[in-house]
Scaffold this motif. Structure first.
Motif, short mmCIF file in Angstrom:
data_model
loop_
_atom_site.label_atom_id
_atom_site.label_comp_id
_atom_site.label_asym_id
_atom_site.label_seq_id
_atom_site.Cartn_x
_atom_site.Cartn_y
_atom_site.Cartn_z
N UNK A 1 50.34 -67.95 -10.14
CA UNK A 1 49.85 -66.63 -9.92
C UNK A 1 48.59 -66.35 -9.99
N UNK A 2 47.80 -67.22 -9.50
CA UNK A 2 46.37 -67.34 -9.63
C UNK A 2 45.86 -66.12 -8.65
N UNK B 1 38.08 -69.90 -0.07
CA UNK B 1 39.54 -69.44 0.48
C UNK B 1 39.36 -67.87 0.57
N UNK C 1 39.45 -64.10 1.40
CA UNK C 1 39.86 -63.42 2.55
C UNK C 1 39.71 -61.82 2.32
N UNK D 1 43.16 -56.70 2.66
CA UNK D 1 43.56 -55.62 3.58
C UNK D 1 43.74 -54.31 2.99
N UNK D 2 44.37 -54.20 1.69
CA UNK D 2 44.85 -53.02 1.23
C UNK D 2 43.58 -52.23 0.98
N UNK D 3 42.94 -52.81 0.33
CA UNK D 3 41.80 -52.22 -0.29
C UNK D 3 40.62 -51.77 1.17
N UNK E 1 41.69 -51.38 4.10
CA UNK E 1 42.65 -50.13 4.65
C UNK E 1 42.63 -48.94 3.94
N UNK F 1 48.57 -48.00 1.57
CA UNK F 1 47.19 -48.69 1.40
C UNK F 1 46.96 -48.61 -0.12
N UNK G 1 49.62 -50.08 -2.39
CA UNK G 1 49.44 -51.67 -2.11
C UNK G 1 48.02 -52.34 -2.90
N UNK G 2 47.09 -51.43 -2.86
CA UNK G 2 45.91 -51.83 -3.67
C UNK G 2 45.89 -51.84 -5.22
N UNK H 1 46.27 -63.07 5.43
CA UNK H 1 45.24 -62.17 5.73
C UNK H 1 45.60 -60.63 5.64
N UNK H 2 46.82 -60.70 6.33
CA UNK H 2 47.54 -59.32 6.30
C UNK H 2 48.05 -58.83 4.93
N UNK I 1 50.22 -69.11 -4.44
CA UNK I 1 51.57 -68.53 -4.83
C UNK I 1 52.17 -67.40 -4.14
#
Lengths: 348, 348
Positions: free
Chosen positions: A1-2, A47, A49, A52-54, A56, B53, B56-57, B116-117, B142
């Motif tokens: 769970x990193x 790695x 990325x 996306x939530x932030x 959005x 969003x 989710x964040x 990425x999504x 993970x």
DNA sequence: CTGTTAGCGCTTTCAT
DNA sequence: ATGAAAGCGCTAACAG
């Protein structure tokens, strides 16, 4: 769970601020080339990325397109979805599809689910655009949408001109010598597409100076083709010599019904479908049908939608794109049986 | 472009704090009944929807499931997707599907796009789980995933036991009197499913004390069925009397090839498919085939995935669910032609 | 049972 | 060309 790496870690590793890293991904030209490349290298290495939530939340754009279709099971819509998804991906959007199963209530619910997920816009295949309560919801929230396979002057639409395509089918059959041409369709009330195609049949028959026969309307869900069967069991002089099917699935069923009634296709009955689903060309006899550009319909709808989302030409006038259909000349049509050959067959 | 209502506005309108409103949606029992109802009423009245969003964040959960399939065009996967989507919706998840087109590189890219999504987990249909670079990416981050239609002891899998299903098909054909039973398949290297089914053929033939014939391996993309055609053109005593097709699409093609070779089905050749796609039962002759529970596979995979996501039984041991297949006894199998009837036909 | 508080990670003015 | 700072809307401790 990193935990995934955040923009801040990249910024620190690069010895710049988070803002700069953000710019690298969103406005690359505003960052000096060398710093940009260094940051990109670091990002790959870790790695990284963007979350996306932030993003959005901050931009108020999810970069997700909602899609509502009747079902995935019909290859027509599956192919369309493929077109939507590929075009969306190309532009950095994801796609979230839901199905309505041809049911108005579910359409409304499905649209709301999509709305709750925060999609930026939607591609919709509606049962009937003139009475779709969900649409008002979209307009109220000013969520852009494009209709596919539907026709409505007030909304963006991408589809085909089913009317004139069927007119052409009638012409072809007429040219082969057919005069008793019937049409079979799912319930007209269930879709504006079906109505449009039927209207095409009527116009086509009229232009060809032929008397339209009564529409054979079947419940699309139930597999009863009884109406057709009883029609086909009539004597050769009474029954139609050609059958236009409002969609390919119906055409397959009609083919089977004809076989069961002892009619050979195309010798005793010509059959034409509408949709052009791929499997039709793998069968024997190969289905003759109008080929809809499903993939392109999806692509166009998506392109149009993303334009709306991006705000180019805001409050723009509704656009309707009718794409060209193809035609697959398969093995299910031919000249109508003449009286002579018919008698000959009976004698034999 | 009216802004959507935020939780704060609802809170103010209700005279409570944002936290309380939030609780109404996430832990309703922690709010007194009357305040809860008041808030719900207000929320409806204002068309309030929690911003996905933001949620989710904050929670680090998008409530979106990624799905990777070879294509939507194959009804097998379309039906599966339907199962996934309905189950996901039931649990408040959205679904984001992408296609790999049976290509390993695209699989990796597709998985990365999903990552990425910010999907919470994935349902994957892989070309080959033993060499899928994308998976390591998932494990590193993970991100939970479940494989569908694949088999691998180290991962969660939901599918069918293609091996024993094909064994049973061989038994059926044997019971009808067939001894020369051939199998046709797409490229074995292209999917572990194909390999599994072929192994089933081999075992089945062995158990039935029959000599397995050489596999007819066709390029699934190209429509060349030449190998089959040349086989079928052999004399009746040399060619197989029954053909097991590794999937329904291949079965349709085989049916057509047989017709083109002048063989009638099932009189001169029996054909069995594998998949059970619905259209097979609309055709004449109706395809005899093994029916995979595609919808259920999707549902199960999703249920399992959501369990993993929710952290029930973390670091759990991989689970494999093989669901039961059905069998459609269509019109494409029968007893093999006997020598006598064969001679009779030749004479005629 | 409810409120206060503190961010989740990112983008975007506004400065420099 | 880059940085500082504010805040998108929500949830989850922690207090009370």
């Amino acid at each position: 769970m990193n935990k995934p790496v955040s923009i801040l870690q990249i910024a620190q590793a690069a010895g710049v601020s988070a803002a700069t890293v953000s710019r690298v991904f969103n406005q690359p030209d505003k960052v000096r080339a060398d710093t940009r490349e260094m940051i990109i290298a670091l990002a790959n290495q870790h790695d990284y990325q963007p979350n996306s939530a932030a993003s959005a939340l901050r931009t108020q754009r999810s970069k997700i397109i909602g899609v509502m279709l009747p079902t995935f099971g019909n290859p027509v819509f599956a192919e369309c979805l493929e077109g939507i998804a590929s075009q969306a991906a190309e532009q950095g959007f994801g796609v979230m599809p839901v199905t309505s199963d041809y049911d108005s209530e579910r359409e409304t619910k499905a649209i709301n689910r999509l709305l709750a997920k925060g999609v930026d816009g939607m591609v919709l295949v509606l049962r009937d655009p003139t009475k779709a309560p969900g649409l008002s919801q979209l307009q109220k929230q000013s969520v852009p949408f494009v209709l596919a396979y539907n026709q409505h002057p007030k909304y963006h639409c991408v589809g085909v001109d089913g009317h004139s395509e069927v007119v052409r089918v009638v012409e072809r059959l007429r040219a082969l010598g057919h005069r008793k041409i019937a049409m079979i369709s799912g319930q007209l009330s269930a879709s504006d597409r079906a109505r449009q195609r039927y209207q095409g049949y009527l116009s086509g028959m009229q232009s060809a100076n032929l008397k339209p026969l009564a529409l054979i309307e079947v419940d699309f869900i139930a597999s009863d083709m009884l109406a057709l069967a009883s029609l086909l069991k009539q004597s050769a002089t009474k029954r139609p010599t050609a059958l236009i099917c409002s969609n390919d699935l119906l055409a397959f069923r009609s083919l089977r019904t004809a076989t069961q009634c002892g009619l050979s296709v195309p010798d005793s009955l010509s059959v034409v479908g509408f949709d052009g689903i791929k499997i039709g060309q793998e069968l024997s006899p190969m289905l003759t049908t109008v080929i809809q550009p499903n993939h392109d319909i999806g692509q166009w709808a998506t392109t149009l939608l993303i334009q709306s989302i991006s705000g180019h030409a805001r409050t723009q006038k509704p656009v309707t794109h009718n794409l060209e259909c193809g035609f697959r000349l398969g093995e299910t049509i031919g000249s109508p049986p003449t009286n002579r050959s018919h008698l000959a067959r009976d004698v034999f």
